[in-house]
Design an enzyme around this catalytic site. Structure first.
Site, PDB file in Angstrom:
ATOM      1  N   THR A  68      -6.172  -7.504   2.702  1.00 51.39           N
ATOM      2  CA  THR A  68      -6.670  -6.311   3.455  1.00 51.39           C
ATOM      3  C   THR A  68      -6.276  -5.954   4.900  1.00 51.39           C
ATOM      4  OG1 THR A  68      -8.070  -7.897   2.428  1.00 51.39           O
ATOM      5  CG2 THR A  68      -9.133  -5.753   4.263  1.00 51.39           C
ATOM      6  N   PRO A  71       1.003  -1.353  -0.171  1.00 51.31           N
ATOM      7  CA  PRO A  71       0.138  -0.043   0.541  1.00 51.31           C
ATOM      8  C   PRO A  71       1.013   1.608   0.005  1.00 51.31           C
ATOM      9  CG  PRO A  71       0.205  -0.989   2.303  1.00 51.31           C
ATOM     10  CD  PRO A  71       0.569  -1.428   1.325  1.00 51.31           C
ATOM     11  N   PHE A 118      -4.261 -11.135   5.118  1.00 52.57           N
ATOM     12  CA  PHE A 118      -4.386 -10.624   6.252  1.00 52.57           C
ATOM     13  C   PHE A 118      -3.410  -9.531   6.651  1.00 52.57           C
ATOM     14  CE2 PHE A 118      -8.712 -12.517   5.413  1.00 52.57           C
ATOM     15  CZ  PHE A 118      -9.508 -11.757   5.549  1.00 52.57           C
ATOM     16  N   LYS A 119      -3.486  -8.088   6.635  1.00 58.89           N
ATOM     17  CA  LYS A 119      -2.250  -8.053   6.968  1.00 58.89           C
ATOM     18  C   LYS A 119      -1.978  -7.243   8.386  1.00 58.89           C
ATOM     19  CE  LYS A 119       0.669  -4.375   4.686  1.00 58.89           C
ATOM     20  NZ  LYS A 119       0.925  -3.009   3.385  1.00 58.89           N
ATOM     21  N   ILE A 120      -1.106  -7.770   9.423  1.00 58.48           N
ATOM     22  CA  ILE A 120      -1.528  -7.352  10.576  1.00 58.48           C
ATOM     23  C   ILE A 120      -0.186  -6.943  10.860  1.00 58.48           C
ATOM     24  CG2 ILE A 120      -1.649  -8.775  12.688  1.00 58.48           C
ATOM     25  CD1 ILE A 120      -2.966 -10.957  11.492  1.00 58.48           C
TER      26      ILE A 120
END
Length: 393
Positions: free
Chosen positions: A153, A28, A189-191
């Protein structure tokens, strides 16, 4: 067509325009302005990512500055040769879409704001959180229809120190994706790589949910993320280098600098070797690449995220095998077997050992980026609060 190269052979003196193909992940953009420019120069509103074959790293790029010499003209050229194949959806992307309401993703935001389940939430904060979740998933679903690879996400950075909160949020996002018929194998899933984020990733991976642990600035974070079985681990090379140039007092970085080595590059090499030497399934991604020399030093890593300017300069460069920076693979599973780790680095990480091993650099960098991402999410919620309900509700 991709070019297949043995890991022991140097890459060609000049990089062919067709060498970079097939990506899996994207980065991103960190600022809404960059996203606005990206959306203006790319109808699909997404970053570009490309890859080499297995003998070399996957390479990513984004169009961050459409007003520069590598603006819309180059974007058109790269779209034709290297079509985007994966994506990331984040709060910064939502801000970018809202700043350009005529993009094809505008309807995804409008549909989220008209969602009846969110509308029925009595608590205004719960309602705004619901709108944000729906908007992320709606945009992610649109991206999944446009690219063949995975969509990563972002998970709310305000949950970074709440493992159960992260798990609940991912379950919520995954359920919304299921309702829109996006299969879990298409999703990451971006953590954040706090201890709680790593523990959440471990639980989610045990359920078959793919995780993308980000904001890694130290070896303890990378090793703990690998032990947790994270699908993707993301290290920010340039940010670590920047910190070490302006600060001292971090034992891990100071030791590397005393040897005359770059702390960002060294962390990537150590993490890569740890993953491959000890058989962890994680793939390593590097971001915050600042120049071509970083690329040459990291050839062999699983994924790279590159600014479009660097990708263009790489395409135009001519580098001969006997030069300092040549296209020769530096990282490989076979070379990882010869890397030596200390006993302190081979522990089974728990919260106590993890916390005590985190140095000033990783603590400071992690705190700063979490604050920035939390503020971005707040901005999205404030914006949604101002424009809700949309005119057709």
């Amino acid at each position: 067509m991709a070019v297949s190269l043995p890991s022991s052979s140097p890459l060609p003196a000049s990089l062919p325009s067709n060498l970079l193909t097939r990506s899996r992940l994207l980065s991103p953009l960190s600022h809404a302005l960059q996203l606005k420019r990206l959306l203006a120069s790319s109808p699909a509103g997404r970053t570009r990512s490309f890859s080499l074959r297995s003998s070399s790293p996957r390479v990513g790029a984004f169009a961050a500055d459409s007003s520069s010499a590598v603006g819309s003209e180059l974007s058109t050229e790269l779209d034709a040769v290297f079509p985007p194949t994966a994506a990331t959806v984040s709060s910064s992307l939502l801000l970018g879409i809202c700043s350009l309401p005529d993009t094809k993703f505008g309807s995804a935001i409008e549909t989220a704001l008209a969602d009846s389940a969110c509308y029925e939430q009595d608590d205004p904060n719960d309602r705004l959180s619901c709108f944000c979740d729906k908007a992320l998933v709606n945009v992610g679903t649109d991206l999944a229809r446009l690219v063949p690879g995975r969509v990563s996400t972002e998970v709310d950075a305000r949950l970074a120190y709440d493992a159960l909160g992260i798990v609940r949020k991912v379950h919520r996002l995954l359920q919304l994706y299921y309702e829109l018929e996006v299969p879990s194998e298409r999703l990451l899933f971006k953590i954040p790589s706090t201890w709680q984020g790593i523990e959440a990733a471990k639980l989610l991976e045990s359920e078959g949910i793919q995780t993308h642990l980000t904001f890694v600035y130290s070896f303890p974070q990378a090793a703990a993320a690998a032990q947790a079985g994270a699908s993707v681990i993301q290290i920010f090379v340039g940010r670590i280098r920047d910190w070490s140039r302006n600060h001292t007092g971090d034992p891990e970085l100071d030791a590397i600098c005393r040897k005359g080595e770059d702390p960002g590059l060294e962390l990537v090499a150590k993490a890569y070797n740890y993953i491959h030497k000890y058989g962890h399934k994680s793939k390593l991604m590097v971001a915050a690449i600042r120049n071509k020399q970083d690329i040459f030093s990291l050839l062999g890593v699983d994924y790279m995220i590159l600014p479009l300017k660097i990708l263009q300069s790489l395409k135009e460069s001519i580098t001969y095998p006997d030069e300092k920076y040549s296209f020769v693979r530096k990282l490989s599973p076979s070379s990882a077997m010869t890397y030596n780790f200390s006993q302190e680095e081979l522990v089974n990480w728990d919260e106590a050992s993890f916390s005590s091993a985190m140095g000033p650099a990783s603590k400071e960098l992690l705190a700063a980026v979490l604050e920035g991402y939390a503020n971005q999410t707040k901005r999205v919620e404030e914006l949604f609060g101002k424009i809700w309900p949309p005119p057709n509700v």
